[in-house]
Design a protein around this motif. Structure first.
Motif, PDB file in Angstrom:
ATOM      1  N   ASN A 126     113.225  66.512  18.196  1.00  0.00           N
ATOM      2  CA  ASN A 126     111.910  66.505  18.841  1.00  0.00           C
ATOM      3  C   ASN A 126     111.862  67.428  20.055  1.00  0.00           C
ATOM      4  OD1 ASN A 126     110.434  64.336  17.314  1.00  0.00           O
ATOM      5  ND2 ASN A 126     112.161  63.114  18.022  1.00  0.00           N
ATOM      6  N   ASP A 129     107.451  70.067  18.094  1.00  0.00           N
ATOM      7  CA  ASP A 129     106.360  69.179  18.478  1.00  0.00           C
ATOM      8  C   ASP A 129     105.605  68.755  17.217  1.00  0.00           C
ATOM      9  OD1 ASP A 129     104.331  67.767  19.629  1.00  0.00           O
ATOM     10  OD2 ASP A 129     103.380  69.497  20.603  1.00  0.00           O
ATOM     11  N   GLN A 185     103.650  66.261  17.087  1.00  0.00           N
ATOM     12  CA  GLN A 185     102.354  65.741  17.543  1.00  0.00           C
ATOM     13  C   GLN A 185     102.057  64.348  16.989  1.00  0.00           C
ATOM     14  OE1 GLN A 185      99.348  68.724  16.837  1.00  0.00           O
ATOM     15  NE2 GLN A 185     100.474  70.303  17.920  1.00  0.00           N
ATOM     16  N   GLU A 219     103.259  62.861  14.371  1.00  0.00           N
ATOM     17  CA  GLU A 219     103.450  62.629  12.938  1.00  0.00           C
ATOM     18  C   GLU A 219     104.627  61.679  12.714  1.00  0.00           C
ATOM     19  OE1 GLU A 219     101.511  63.446  10.659  1.00  0.00           O
ATOM     20  OE2 GLU A 219     100.442  65.286  11.194  1.00  0.00           O
ATOM     21  N   TYR A 230     106.139  62.676  27.060  1.00  0.00           N
ATOM     22  CA  TYR A 230     106.950  63.202  25.958  1.00  0.00           C
ATOM     23  C   TYR A 230     107.979  62.146  25.540  1.00  0.00           C
ATOM     24  CZ  TYR A 230     104.832  67.453  27.777  1.00  0.00           C
ATOM     25  OH  TYR A 230     103.937  68.381  28.220  1.00  0.00           O
ATOM     26  N   HIS A 236     106.948  63.030  19.828  1.00  0.00           N
ATOM     27  CA  HIS A 236     105.964  63.513  20.802  1.00  0.00           C
ATOM     28  C   HIS A 236     106.593  64.563  21.708  1.00  0.00           C
ATOM     29  CE1 HIS A 236     102.729  60.633  19.801  1.00  0.00           C
ATOM     30  NE2 HIS A 236     103.710  59.782  19.571  1.00  0.00           N
ATOM     31  N   PHE A 237     107.350  65.505  21.089  1.00  0.00           N
ATOM     32  CA  PHE A 237     107.892  66.664  21.806  1.00  0.00           C
ATOM     33  C   PHE A 237     108.826  66.241  22.940  1.00  0.00           C
ATOM     34  CE2 PHE A 237     106.653  71.134  23.508  1.00  0.00           C
ATOM     35  CZ  PHE A 237     107.697  71.688  22.783  1.00  0.00           C
TER      36      PHE A 237
END
Length: 326
Positions: free
Chosen positions: A110, A114, A116, A118, A150, A219-220
């Protein structure tokens, strides 16, 4: 807008053998490779398309299932899936291996990707529990949160209908998932920055096809590592020393239980007691001289419920379930 005609799908060898549903569910009673045929009829005119060898039906594996990823690849029966339509997959890395033993593990990056939010899964091959009473699915995990918004999450899901529906058994994210201090750089865990978590599978006894999935909700943030996935039967032992044994008595326990182990190698031994949420509620360290080991467990301080004992030595890890009941 072009109107589609009537649709009919044919599944030779399955039950049901035909369906007009948009997303049909069928069951194959025998292993093998099967064709699928689609017939579209519109205004009395039909068109047929057949996909040969389109579906493969395989027999479920048996437990114990032990996967340490030291083959540097996923087993052939494992599948990358995306419940929210993503495209990223779990991968195999040699960045780290659980407890500093071995070379490889699986991970989801991650930090560089990213996705997002998923949800991307690694499905384990289906398990046949028709004549088996499963106990626990253990796994080692490592994660350091990036910080702020994040934040990533790991979930463990199970399905009994070939992945049509899923039940969440484990969801940990952010600081709850973390095994190391937060950092804003690419996380590579040290040998001590791992912990062993588990999910209880005992309620799925008798299921002919159980699929377990490890799901990333990214989430990155940072890298999630998973290693040493073990699915065991009752009172299972995951040991690297075949002669090692572990017993607990009395079990169920009331005020006090005694843990007795034998066949352990010489060196430090770590004892952890985990509750049903995978949280460590008791820990201790002793030294093994290479013979038997007896430890008192203060079960009087524990609430009623089911716990997992983990005894970890240099070349052995043993687990045992204990029930506290007063």
């Amino acid at each position: 807008m072009q109107r589609l005609g009537n649709l009919c799908l044919s599944f030779p060898g399955a039950t049901p053998a035909t369906s007009t549903a948009k997303y049909p569910t069928v069951v194959y009673n025998a292993t093998g490779t099967y064709d699928v045929t689609l017939v579209v009829t519109d205004s009395g005119v039909s068109d047929t398309v057949t996909k040969q060898a389109y579906i493969s039906s395989t027999v479920g594996g048996i437990i114990p299932l032990v996967e340490d990823f030291e083959a540097a690849s996923f087993p052939d029966s494992w599948t990358c899936a995306h419940s929210t339509g993503g495209s990223s997959c779990w991968g195999i890395t040699d960045d780290a291996s659980a407890q500093g033993q071995g070379t490889y593990c699986m991970h989801f990056n991650n930090f560089d990707n990213d996705v997002q939010g998923e949800r991307d899964e690694q499905w384990l091959g289906k398990l046949d529990l028709s004549n088996v009473v499963p106990d626990m699915c253990y796994f080692d995990v490592a994660y350091a949160p990036y910080g702020g918004q994040y934040s990533d999450t790991l979930a463990v899901l199970v399905s009994t209908d070939c992945g049509s529906t899923w039940t969440e058994l484990y969801v940990q994210g952010g600081t709850a998932l973390s095994t190391a201090p937060g950092q804003s750089t690419y996380f590579i865990p040290t040998a001590s920055q791992w912990r062993t978590d588990f999910v209880d599978l005992s309620s799925y006894a008798g299921e002919p096809e159980l699929i377990i999935a490890f799901q990333n909700r990214g989430h990155f943030g940072n890298v999630i590592y998973v290693d040493n996935i073990n699915v065991e039967g009752p009172n299972g032992i995951d040991d690297l020393v075949s002669s090692a044994t572990l017993n607990v008595f009395p079990n169920p326990a009331t005020e006090l239980s005694t843990l007795v182990a034998s066949g352990l190698p010489v060196g430090r031994v770590t004892l952890r007691v985990l509750n049903a949420q995978g949280q460590v509620v008791y820990s201790d360290q002793v030294r093994s001289t290479g013979g038997g080991l007896s430890l008192a467990l203060p079960t009087a301080t524990l609430s009623n419920g089911t716990y997992v004992l983990q005894l970890t030595a240099v070349s052995a890890r043993l687990t045992r379930k204990v029930v506290v009941m007063r």
